[in-house]
Design an enzyme around this catalytic site. Structure first.
Site, short mmCIF file in Angstrom:
data_model
loop_
_atom_site.label_atom_id
_atom_site.label_comp_id
_atom_site.label_asym_id
_atom_site.label_seq_id
_atom_site.Cartn_x
_atom_site.Cartn_y
_atom_site.Cartn_z
CE LYS A 70 -4.24 -1.69 2.17
NZ LYS A 70 -5.23 -1.44 3.23
CG ASP A 106 -8.40 1.12 3.37
OD1 ASP A 106 -9.21 0.28 2.93
OD2 ASP A 106 -7.17 0.92 3.41
#
Ligand code: ATR
Length: 285
Positions: A70, A106
């Site tokens: 990520k 997210d």
């Protein structure tokens, strides 16, 4: 049927064995009659750049990126959404006109779950967050932008919490502080918060019975959220429910972050109910 016209979406990470994303996305494509296919592609750090640059040149609409890439993916992008830049992590990449743009869904996933399943608007509320890793970063930055009154970070490694709080206070607004687990318990500090959030891996197998704080820290006025979604109702959530608190399952954030990514890949609103149903089935709930 998959043809040359089928748009592909990849999930890049490792290990991917337990990921619910391929099933959730493919279920929504089917439900909506979209000619898309979502593929799990296990890739290690050494091969990330090769694989990413290859799919960028193929018939892919984009990709999701999960652990452990990520942060590393950011160096491979052409453009970066400002929120993802502030958070310092990307979980969704959109390919358009030969360019790769990174996002962090997210953040939106957390916010939608907090508002929809938790019925909480962050503005003016006090949050106590357990953990200071990647997930905590996305959540804490989002809450700061949404005008939370106070964000307190409580982490096993206190130094990480202090660094994250300082970044939030500098880059967004002055609303973050930290507390040690010991002080949280001794001072009854948790009682002052409106929402408790677990962002650590405590509660996941093999630590199913572990909780981020002692039971006594949970009060009936709390909304308690766990980002762990397997098991569906973690030990933390079970205890919170017993103590009369409102609980928010981690599955909600998972589904909403997937929904936001779905829109970036297809330009359409996803069939949320179908995505949620598929995820629940995968977890045998
Ligand atoms: P993610 O991207 O999912 O947030 P991460 O960046 O590895 O993953 O962060 C994991 C978080 O869980 C960290 O806050 C970690 O605490 P440390 O910073 O002290 O490592 C926390 N965590 C993991 N295992 C833990 C444990 N056994 N007890 C307490 N905290 C734990």
């Amino acid at each position: 049927m998959i043809t040359v016209n089928t748009k592909l979406v990849a999930l890049l990470g490792t290990p991917l064995k337990h990921s619910l994303s391929p099933a959730m996305h493919n279920r929504a494509y089917k439900e909506m009659g979209l000619d898309y296919c979502y593929l799990p592609v296990e890739v290690n750090a050494k091969n990330l750049a090769t694989v990413f640059n290859a799919i960028k040149k193929m018939n892919f609409a984009g990709c999701n990126v999960t652990l452990p890439h990520k942060v590393a993916i950011i160096n491979l992008l052409d453009e970066l959404d400002p929120l993802a830049a502030a958070i310092g992590a990307v979980n969704t990449v959109q390919f358009r006109d030969g360019k790769a743009k990174g996002f962090n869904t997210d953040s939106e996933g957390f916010l939608r779950s907090l508002k929809t399943e938790g019925c909480i608007t962050p503005s003016g509320k006090r949050f106590l967050i357990f953990g200071s890793g990647g997930a905590a970063r996305a959540i804490a930055f989002t809450l700061a932008r949404e005008k939370a009154a106070r964000i307190t970070l409580c982490n096993r490694t206190e130094k990480k919490a202090i660094t994250l709080a300082a970044e939030i206070n500098k880059e967004i607004r002055s609303c973050a502080d930290t507390i040690s687990i010991k002080r949280t318990i001794a001072s009854g500090y948790a009682a002052e918060a409106d929402v408790l959030i677990n962002t650590t891996s405590l509660g996941m197998p093999p630590k199913d019975s572990a909780m981020p704080c002692p039971k006594s820290a949970i009060c009936s006025h709390h909304t308690v959220m766990d980002i762990v979604y397997h098991p569906y109702k973690t030990a933390f959530l079970q205890e919170a429910e017993k103590r009369g608190a409102k609980i928010v399952h981690g599955l909600g954030m998972l589904v909403w972050q997937g929904a936001a990514a779905f829109s970036l890949f297809t330009g359409k609103k996803p069939a949320i109910a179908a995505m949620r149903k598929e995820a629940l089935q995968m977890l045998s709930v």
